[in-house]
Design a protein around this motif. Sequence first.
Motif, PDB file in Angstrom:
ATOM      1  N   ILE A  89       1.886 -13.018   1.698  1.00 24.16           N
ATOM      2  CA  ILE A  89       1.522 -14.423   1.869  1.00 24.16           C
ATOM      3  C   ILE A  89       2.609 -15.239   1.177  1.00 24.16           C
ATOM      4  N   ASP A  90       3.125 -16.251   1.874  1.00 26.15           N
ATOM      5  CA  ASP A  90       4.267 -17.021   1.397  1.00 26.15           C
ATOM      6  C   ASP A  90       4.014 -18.512   1.523  1.00 26.15           C
ATOM      7  N   SER A  91       4.645 -19.256   0.624  1.00 26.14           N
ATOM      8  CA  SER A  91       4.685 -20.706   0.711  1.00 26.14           C
ATOM      9  C   SER A  91       6.141 -21.119   0.566  1.00 26.14           C
ATOM     10  N   ALA A  92       6.613 -21.991   1.461  1.00 25.40           N
ATOM     11  CA  ALA A  92       8.013 -22.422   1.436  1.00 25.40           C
ATOM     12  C   ALA A  92       8.094 -23.900   1.788  1.00 25.40           C
ATOM     13  N   ARG A  93       9.186 -24.532   1.325  1.00 26.05           N
ATOM     14  CA  ARG A  93       9.403 -25.954   1.603  1.00 26.05           C
ATOM     15  C   ARG A  93      10.788 -26.140   2.211  1.00 26.05           C
ATOM     16  N   GLY A  94      10.841 -26.785   3.347  1.00 23.16           N
ATOM     17  CA  GLY A  94      12.112 -27.070   4.004  1.00 23.16           C
ATOM     18  C   GLY A  94      12.932 -28.061   3.205  1.00 23.16           C
ATOM     19  N   LEU A  95      14.206 -27.762   2.997  1.00 20.23           N
ATOM     20  CA  LEU A  95      15.059 -28.653   2.212  1.00 20.23           C
ATOM     21  C   LEU A  95      15.483 -29.893   2.992  1.00 20.23           C
TER      22      LEU A  95
ATOM     23  N   ALA B 256       0.848  -1.184   0.000  1.00 19.45           N
ATOM     24  CA  ALA B 256       0.000   0.000   0.000  1.00 19.45           C
ATOM     25  C   ALA B 256       0.887   1.239   0.000  1.00 19.45           C
ATOM     26  N   ALA B 257       0.543   2.228  -0.808  1.00 16.75           N
ATOM     27  CA  ALA B 257       1.333   3.465  -0.885  1.00 16.75           C
ATOM     28  C   ALA B 257       1.374   4.133   0.484  1.00 16.75           C
ATOM     29  N   GLY B 258       2.576   4.272   1.027  1.00 22.07           N
ATOM     30  CA  GLY B 258       2.757   4.924   2.319  1.00 22.07           C
ATOM     31  C   GLY B 258       2.285   4.114   3.505  1.00 22.07           C
ATOM     32  N   GLY B 259       1.920   2.872   3.295  1.00 20.16           N
ATOM     33  CA  GLY B 259       1.391   2.066   4.392  1.00 20.16           C
ATOM     34  C   GLY B 259       2.092   0.733   4.499  1.00 20.16           C
ATOM     35  N   PRO B 260       1.440  -0.231   5.134  1.00 17.63           N
ATOM     36  CA  PRO B 260       2.068  -1.534   5.354  1.00 17.63           C
ATOM     37  C   PRO B 260       2.087  -2.388   4.084  1.00 17.63           C
ATOM     38  N   THR B 261       2.879  -3.446   4.141  1.00 16.97           N
ATOM     39  CA  THR B 261       2.920  -4.451   3.090  1.00 16.97           C
ATOM     40  C   THR B 261       2.286  -5.722   3.640  1.00 16.97           C
ATOM     41  N   PHE B 262       1.311  -6.236   2.920  1.00 14.88           N
ATOM     42  CA  PHE B 262       0.685  -7.495   3.299  1.00 14.88           C
ATOM     43  C   PHE B 262       1.336  -8.595   2.464  1.00 14.88           C
TER      44      PHE B 262
ATOM     45  N   THR C 297       2.043  -8.988   8.019  1.00 14.15           N
ATOM     46  CA  THR C 297       2.107  -7.585   7.654  1.00 14.15           C
ATOM     47  C   THR C 297       3.489  -7.058   8.002  1.00 14.15           C
ATOM     48  N   VAL C 298       4.048  -6.255   7.107  1.00 10.20           N
ATOM     49  CA  VAL C 298       5.333  -5.597   7.343  1.00 10.20           C
ATOM     50  C   VAL C 298       5.085  -4.101   7.349  1.00 10.20           C
TER      51      VAL C 298
END
Length: 93
Positions: free
Chosen positions: A67-73, A59-65, A84-85
């Motif tokens: 969603i992630d997907s990851a797999r452990g090696l 979002a301009a001037g606001g937080p970043t939302f 949220t960042v």
Amino acid sequence: IFGRRLFFGTAEWARPVAGILFASIDAAVFIDAARDGRVRLDAPAAPEPAPGVGLRVRAAGGPTFRIDSARGLQDGRWALTAGTVVPIGHWIF
């Protein structure tokens, strides 16, 4: 299973893929690595790497939302996370 201390690091590369109103949608690829802070004789202290992909809505001037997907090696397990960042206006160092 991790202990009470955690060492964590990540590297990420993101590119804009779309824009809507006052926000940008980015695609991201990343690799995370973590290990516990305990010293153990029965297991190595190597980090647990996990590559993944995600989407970011900035979002301009606001937080970043995100969603992630990851797999452990090492263990092969999948993880789906969201969060949220919030940007910091100035470096604190």
